[in-house]
Each structure stands twice: as structure tokens, then as C-alpha cells.
Design a protein around this motif. Sequence first.
Motif, PDB file in Angstrom:
ATOM      1  N   LEU A  23       0.816  -1.213   0.000  1.00 58.15           N
ATOM      2  CA  LEU A  23       0.000   0.000   0.000  1.00 58.15           C
ATOM      3  C   LEU A  23       0.852   1.267   0.000  1.00 58.15           C
ATOM      4  CD1 LEU A  23      -2.966  -1.043   2.323  1.00 58.15           C
ATOM      5  CD2 LEU A  23      -2.977  -0.740  -0.170  1.00 58.15           C
ATOM      6  N   VAL A  24       2.039   1.191   0.578  1.00 56.39           N
ATOM      7  CA  VAL A  24       2.958   2.337   0.491  1.00 56.39           C
ATOM      8  C   VAL A  24       3.371   2.546  -0.963  1.00 56.39           C
ATOM      9  CG1 VAL A  24       5.221   3.247   1.189  1.00 56.39           C
ATOM     10  CG2 VAL A  24       3.752   2.142   2.879  1.00 56.39           C
ATOM     11  N   ILE A  25       3.556   1.457  -1.686  1.00 57.07           N
ATOM     12  CA  ILE A  25       3.861   1.560  -3.128  1.00 57.07           C
ATOM     13  C   ILE A  25       2.675   2.190  -3.862  1.00 57.07           C
ATOM     14  CG2 ILE A  25       4.261   0.224  -5.239  1.00 57.07           C
ATOM     15  CD1 ILE A  25       5.854  -1.764  -3.462  1.00 57.07           C
ATOM     16  N   VAL A  26       1.464   1.769  -3.523  1.00 54.54           N
ATOM     17  CA  VAL A  26       0.267   2.361  -4.132  1.00 54.54           C
ATOM     18  C   VAL A  26       0.224   3.853  -3.837  1.00 54.54           C
ATOM     19  CG1 VAL A  26      -2.264   2.424  -4.039  1.00 54.54           C
ATOM     20  CG2 VAL A  26      -1.070   0.228  -4.123  1.00 54.54           C
ATOM     21  N   GLN A  27       0.580   4.233  -2.612  1.00 49.02           N
ATOM     22  CA  GLN A  27       0.601   5.651  -2.241  1.00 49.02           C
ATOM     23  C   GLN A  27       1.560   6.434  -3.132  1.00 49.02           C
ATOM     24  OE1 GLN A  27      -2.147   6.067  -0.604  1.00 49.02           O
ATOM     25  NE2 GLN A  27      -1.229   7.357   0.957  1.00 49.02           N
ATOM     26  N   SER A  28       2.732   5.903  -3.303  1.00 47.26           N
ATOM     27  CA  SER A  28       3.743   6.569  -4.130  1.00 47.26           C
ATOM     28  C   SER A  28       3.280   6.674  -5.578  1.00 47.26           C
ATOM     29  CB  SER A  28       5.052   5.784  -4.040  1.00 47.26           C
ATOM     30  OG  SER A  28       6.010   6.320  -4.901  1.00 47.26           O
ATOM     31  N   ALA A  29       2.790   5.573  -6.103  1.00 47.30           N
ATOM     32  CA  ALA A  29       2.355   5.549  -7.505  1.00 47.30           C
ATOM     33  C   ALA A  29       1.178   6.489  -7.737  1.00 47.30           C
ATOM     34  CB  ALA A  29       1.991   4.128  -7.914  1.00 47.30           C
ATOM     35  N   SER A  30       0.228   6.493  -6.821  1.00 47.98           N
ATOM     36  CA  SER A  30      -0.950   7.349  -7.002  1.00 47.98           C
ATOM     37  C   SER A  30      -0.581   8.823  -6.930  1.00 47.98           C
ATOM     38  CB  SER A  30      -2.035   7.005  -5.975  1.00 47.98           C
ATOM     39  OG  SER A  30      -1.623   7.302  -4.667  1.00 47.98           O
ATOM     40  N   MET A  31       0.371   9.161  -6.089  1.00 47.27           N
ATOM     41  CA  MET A  31       0.781  10.564  -5.969  1.00 47.27           C
ATOM     42  C   MET A  31       1.526  11.027  -7.220  1.00 47.27           C
ATOM     43  SD  MET A  31       0.061  12.673  -3.754  1.00 47.27           S
ATOM     44  CE  MET A  31       0.139  14.354  -4.289  1.00 47.27           C
ATOM     45  N   VAL A  32       2.379  10.187  -7.746  1.00 43.25           N
ATOM     46  CA  VAL A  32       3.097  10.540  -8.980  1.00 43.25           C
ATOM     47  C   VAL A  32       2.124  10.627 -10.147  1.00 43.25           C
ATOM     48  CG1 VAL A  32       4.849   9.791 -10.626  1.00 43.25           C
ATOM     49  CG2 VAL A  32       5.302   9.634  -8.183  1.00 43.25           C
ATOM     50  N   PHE A  33       1.154   9.718 -10.203  1.00 49.55           N
ATOM     51  CA  PHE A  33       0.119   9.759 -11.242  1.00 49.55           C
ATOM     52  C   PHE A  33      -0.638  11.091 -11.176  1.00 49.55           C
ATOM     53  CE2 PHE A  33      -4.346   8.360 -12.446  1.00 49.55           C
ATOM     54  CZ  PHE A  33      -4.121   8.338 -13.804  1.00 49.55           C
ATOM     55  N   ALA A  34      -1.022  11.489  -9.967  1.00 50.05           N
ATOM     56  CA  ALA A  34      -1.756  12.740  -9.789  1.00 50.05           C
ATOM     57  C   ALA A  34      -0.894  13.953 -10.150  1.00 50.05           C
ATOM     58  CB  ALA A  34      -2.244  12.849  -8.348  1.00 50.05           C
ATOM     59  N   SER A  35       0.345  13.962  -9.678  1.00 46.38           N
ATOM     60  CA  SER A  35       1.237  15.105  -9.957  1.00 46.38           C
ATOM     61  C   SER A  35       1.530  15.224 -11.452  1.00 46.38           C
ATOM     62  CB  SER A  35       2.555  14.955  -9.194  1.00 46.38           C
ATOM     63  OG  SER A  35       2.311  15.007  -7.814  1.00 46.38           O
ATOM     64  N   ALA A  36       1.776  14.103 -12.104  1.00 51.97           N
ATOM     65  CA  ALA A  36       2.045  14.131 -13.543  1.00 51.97           C
ATOM     66  C   ALA A  36       0.809  14.602 -14.303  1.00 51.97           C
ATOM     67  CB  ALA A  36       2.480  12.750 -14.032  1.00 51.97           C
ATOM     68  N   GLY A  37      -0.350  14.099 -13.920  1.00 52.39           N
ATOM     69  CA  GLY A  37      -1.588  14.518 -14.565  1.00 52.39           C
ATOM     70  C   GLY A  37      -1.857  15.998 -14.375  1.00 52.39           C
ATOM     71  N   LEU A  38      -1.591  16.495 -13.183  1.00 51.23           N
ATOM     72  CA  LEU A  38      -1.788  17.919 -12.909  1.00 51.23           C
ATOM     73  C   LEU A  38      -0.826  18.758 -13.732  1.00 51.23           C
ATOM     74  CD1 LEU A  38      -3.191  20.158 -11.325  1.00 51.23           C
ATOM     75  CD2 LEU A  38      -1.541  19.772  -9.472  1.00 51.23           C
ATOM     76  N   GLY A  39       0.419  18.319 -13.840  1.00 49.27           N
ATOM     77  CA  GLY A  39       1.397  19.038 -14.666  1.00 49.27           C
ATOM     78  C   GLY A  39       0.975  19.111 -16.120  1.00 49.27           C
TER      79      GLY A  39
END
Length: 153
Positions: free
Chosen positions: A15-31
Amino acid sequence: MKSAYKVMAYIVAALVIVQSASMVFASAGLGIYIEDGGVLDAAAMESEDLSFTGVAGFIVHGINGMIVIPLLALALLIVSFFARTPGAVRNAAIILGLVVLQVALGLFGHENAYIGLLHGVNALVLFAAALHTGRSAGKAEVTTREDRAPAAV
């Protein structure tokens, strides 16, 4: 119970991996959203109409980090009392403590970017602690099985 304890520890790590992946997905999408002309300001943040590829990453990160992982860490601590594995309670308590710290850093990170930095570092520490806990429980299972094995003649 040892198996449940081990699996739960590994799920925390996953789940920590999911946390990392979801945050990068969100940040990249926002960018990408901003590069394509989208605007992010206070009004957009308060609006429920903000939509871009990756916005679900923020949602997953929030629910997973504020509800799922804390509940799992608490359940891990409860199971640790029945796992009969050396260091189980201590390791589960450390994981729960790191999760509580992680939630606090996540909440206060909205006020200070440097606290956000610590949030990322603590995530790595939590990941390592969860892996260590799962591995040590796995080693205890192997030792227990070997202790029960009949002696070779």
C-alpha cells in the motif's frame, strides 16, 4: 496467525507503493493539465469540477493514507499479540507509530513544504519497516516448521 501477520505486513508495504504511484500519477496529470492550459488556483481547488487525467491519484492517496493504511496498521498490531513471533508486537507498534507520524506529516505538509519532504522520507522508512516485519515473520515460520520436523534417522 503468523501467516496473517506476515501477509498484513506485506500488504502495508504494498500500500505504500500504491501511495507513491498514485501521488506521482496525480502530480504528472496535474502538470500535463497545466501545460495544456488548465488553471489551478484556489477557486479550482475548491471546485468539484476540477477534472484531469490523474485526479483519481489524489483521491486514492487520501483514502488509502487516511483510512486504509491506518486501519490495517492497527489490525496488524492486534494480530501481533496472537502471532507468537519474536518481536511481532514491537514491529507492529513501530509500523503503527510510523503510520501515525505519516498521517500527521501529510496533514501538516499542506502548511509547510518541508514537512512534505519528511512525509516522503517517512514513507520510505515505513516501507522498509513493513518489509522487515514481513520477512522476520516469514523466517519465524520457517524456524517453527523446522522445530516441528521429525528428526532424521
